[in-house]
Write a protein that holds these residues in place. Structure first.
Motif, PDB file in Angstrom:
ATOM      1  N   VAL A  46      -1.079   0.328   7.917  1.00 52.48           N
ATOM      2  CA  VAL A  46      -0.354  -0.128   6.722  1.00 52.48           C
ATOM      3  C   VAL A  46       0.150   1.096   5.982  1.00 52.48           C
ATOM      4  CG1 VAL A  46      -0.443  -1.492   4.618  1.00 52.48           C
ATOM      5  CG2 VAL A  46      -1.919  -2.108   6.543  1.00 52.48           C
ATOM      6  N   HIS A  47       1.471   1.224   5.890  1.00 50.70           N
ATOM      7  CA  HIS A  47       2.112   2.350   5.194  1.00 50.70           C
ATOM      8  C   HIS A  47       2.364   1.916   3.747  1.00 50.70           C
ATOM      9  CE1 HIS A  47       4.931   5.726   4.632  1.00 50.70           C
ATOM     10  NE2 HIS A  47       5.759   4.853   4.082  1.00 50.70           N
ATOM     11  N   VAL A  48       1.815   2.711   2.815  1.00 41.19           N
ATOM     12  CA  VAL A  48       1.760   2.271   1.418  1.00 41.19           C
ATOM     13  C   VAL A  48       2.481   3.228   0.467  1.00 41.19           C
ATOM     14  CG1 VAL A  48       0.191   1.783  -0.521  1.00 41.19           C
ATOM     15  CG2 VAL A  48      -0.487   1.147   1.811  1.00 41.19           C
ATOM     16  N   HIS A  49       3.370   2.676  -0.351  1.00 45.96           N
ATOM     17  CA  HIS A  49       3.877   3.316  -1.573  1.00 45.96           C
ATOM     18  C   HIS A  49       3.333   2.479  -2.721  1.00 45.96           C
ATOM     19  CE1 HIS A  49       7.538   5.520   0.143  1.00 45.96           C
ATOM     20  NE2 HIS A  49       7.075   4.849   1.167  1.00 45.96           N
ATOM     21  N   VAL A  50       3.220   3.066  -3.923  1.00 47.03           N
ATOM     22  CA  VAL A  50       2.848   2.229  -5.059  1.00 47.03           C
ATOM     23  C   VAL A  50       3.958   2.253  -6.112  1.00 47.03           C
ATOM     24  CG1 VAL A  50       0.351   2.346  -4.704  1.00 47.03           C
ATOM     25  CG2 VAL A  50       1.483   4.089  -6.127  1.00 47.03           C
ATOM     26  N   ARG A  51       3.921   1.254  -6.976  1.00 50.49           N
ATOM     27  CA  ARG A  51       4.922   1.096  -8.036  1.00 50.49           C
ATOM     28  C   ARG A  51       4.227   1.076  -9.398  1.00 50.49           C
ATOM     29  NH1 ARG A  51       9.593  -1.436  -5.891  1.00 50.49           N
ATOM     30  NH2 ARG A  51       9.813  -0.758  -3.733  1.00 50.49           N
ATOM     31  N   ASP A  52       5.013   1.312 -10.451  1.00 52.68           N
ATOM     32  CA  ASP A  52       4.468   1.136 -11.797  1.00 52.68           C
ATOM     33  C   ASP A  52       4.748  -0.291 -12.272  1.00 52.68           C
ATOM     34  OD1 ASP A  52       7.095   1.008 -12.680  1.00 52.68           O
ATOM     35  OD2 ASP A  52       7.098   3.011 -13.583  1.00 52.68           O
ATOM     36  N   ASP A  53       4.432  -0.564 -13.535  1.00 50.71           N
ATOM     37  CA  ASP A  53       4.566  -1.946 -14.021  1.00 50.71           C
ATOM     38  C   ASP A  53       6.020  -2.415 -14.082  1.00 50.71           C
ATOM     39  OD1 ASP A  53       1.855  -2.215 -14.216  1.00 50.71           O
ATOM     40  OD2 ASP A  53       1.775  -1.585 -16.323  1.00 50.71           O
ATOM     41  N   GLN A  54       6.952  -1.451 -14.042  1.00 56.02           N
ATOM     42  CA  GLN A  54       8.375  -1.833 -14.027  1.00 56.02           C
ATOM     43  C   GLN A  54       8.941  -1.836 -12.600  1.00 56.02           C
ATOM     44  OE1 GLN A  54       7.288   0.380 -16.696  1.00 56.02           O
ATOM     45  NE2 GLN A  54       7.172  -1.581 -17.771  1.00 56.02           N
ATOM     46  N   GLN A  55       8.080  -1.796 -11.610  1.00 62.83           N
ATOM     47  CA  GLN A  55       8.466  -1.782 -10.190  1.00 62.83           C
ATOM     48  C   GLN A  55       9.078  -0.456  -9.742  1.00 62.83           C
ATOM     49  OE1 GLN A  55      10.240  -5.335  -8.346  1.00 62.83           O
ATOM     50  NE2 GLN A  55      10.304  -6.305 -10.352  1.00 62.83           N
TER      51      GLN A  55
END
Ligand code: ZN
Length: 279
Positions: A46-55
């Motif tokens: 699973v290749h993962v990026h993360v986002r903040d609350d505004q995507q």
């Protein structure tokens, strides 16, 4: 005899939002749930990026940890690969996710112009972070957006900054980089086989070429990547319902090429992850 193909699912990425496709997982909870469904459909990485609350793309190490640990909690066998990519953020931020000690992380070995920005990976940074991953026992996936990055990978290997054999991914179809062409994959593979014969490889392509590139890679014995990061459509004019839907189609496609979706244990064996303890 059928041979295993490791399926990577790139669940989120830096670009697509829910406005593009409501199925794009952006909160940690959605990301874990989407990853679990994709794993159950046949993905082992699973290749993962993360986002903040505004995507917006984020490098928040706590978010990375939440998603990483959440996936490992639900499916302990799977391989989580954190992205050190990202647009417009400082290298220190981008690489902070290594603190989470994932089993794999992406490492681009050069800079490239994306559509509106430079994806900056100066030599010193690449060397430092390659050495750091080696120290931490994190297997890099070498991201190749342009051919110079392959030759830099060869140099890093010679200098002992990468553990042999490396795992490399050719990425085609990002605007202003390598176009998605089978002949480019063939040239890439001829160079790879000459320079690093034991390297393992994945081929990824963006948008409507995603599935096409999956076919090219399966036919040539490579590994494959799918997911909403690279492509939000299932077919022309119809959005994908989930990451799992894309993975399920790819898992089914393997048989056409005398391949089958690798298990987590097979993926670790194929990609030489066995020595590495997941953190
Ligand atoms: Zn990515």
């Amino acid at each position: 005899m059928a041979t295993p193909a490791a399926i990577t699912v790139a669940i989120t990425g830096s670009i697509p939002t829910k406005a593009n496709n409501p199925a794009v997982p952006v909160t940690p909870e959605e990301q874990v749930a989407s990853a679990v469904d994709a794993i159950d459909a046949g993905a082992t990485i699973v290749h993962v990026h993360v986002r903040d609350d505004q995507q917006r793309p984020s490098s928040d190490v706590n978010r990375y940890r939440t998603v990483h640990d959440g996936i490992k909690h639900e499916r302990p066998d799977v391989i989580v690969q954190l992205s050190t990519g990202g647009r417009g953020r400082s290298p220190d931020e981008r690489f902070s996710c290594l603190e989470v000690r994932p089993e794999m992380a992406s490492l681009s070995t050069g800079s490239v112009n994306f559509a509106t920005s430079v994806y900056e990976n100066p030599p010193q940074l690449v060397e430092q972070q390659a050495a750091r991953m080696l120290d931490l026992g994190i297997k890099p996936e070498i991201e190749i957006f342009d051919f110079a990055m392959l030759y830099t990978c060869v140099d890093l290997l010679k200098r002992g900054l990468l553990a042999p054999p490396p795992h490399v991914q050719l990425v085609m179809g990002i605007k202003n980089t390598l176009p998605p062409k089978e002949s480019i994959l063939d040239f890439f593979l001829s160079e790879l086989r000459e320079l690093i014969p034991d390297a393992t490889w994945t081929c990824a392509a963006i948008g409507r070429f995603q599935l096409e590139a999956n076919r090219w890679a399966l036919r040539r014995g490579g590994h494959v990547r799918t997911g909403l990061e690279d492509n939000i459509y299932y077919e022309k004019g119809r959005l994908a319902q989930s990451n799992a839907e894309l993975v399920a189609r790819l898992a089914d496609l393997c048989a056409e090429y005398d391949r089958y979706p690798a298990s987590p244990a097979e993926t670790r064996h194929l990609l030489h992850l066995n020595q590495i303890t997941a953190g």
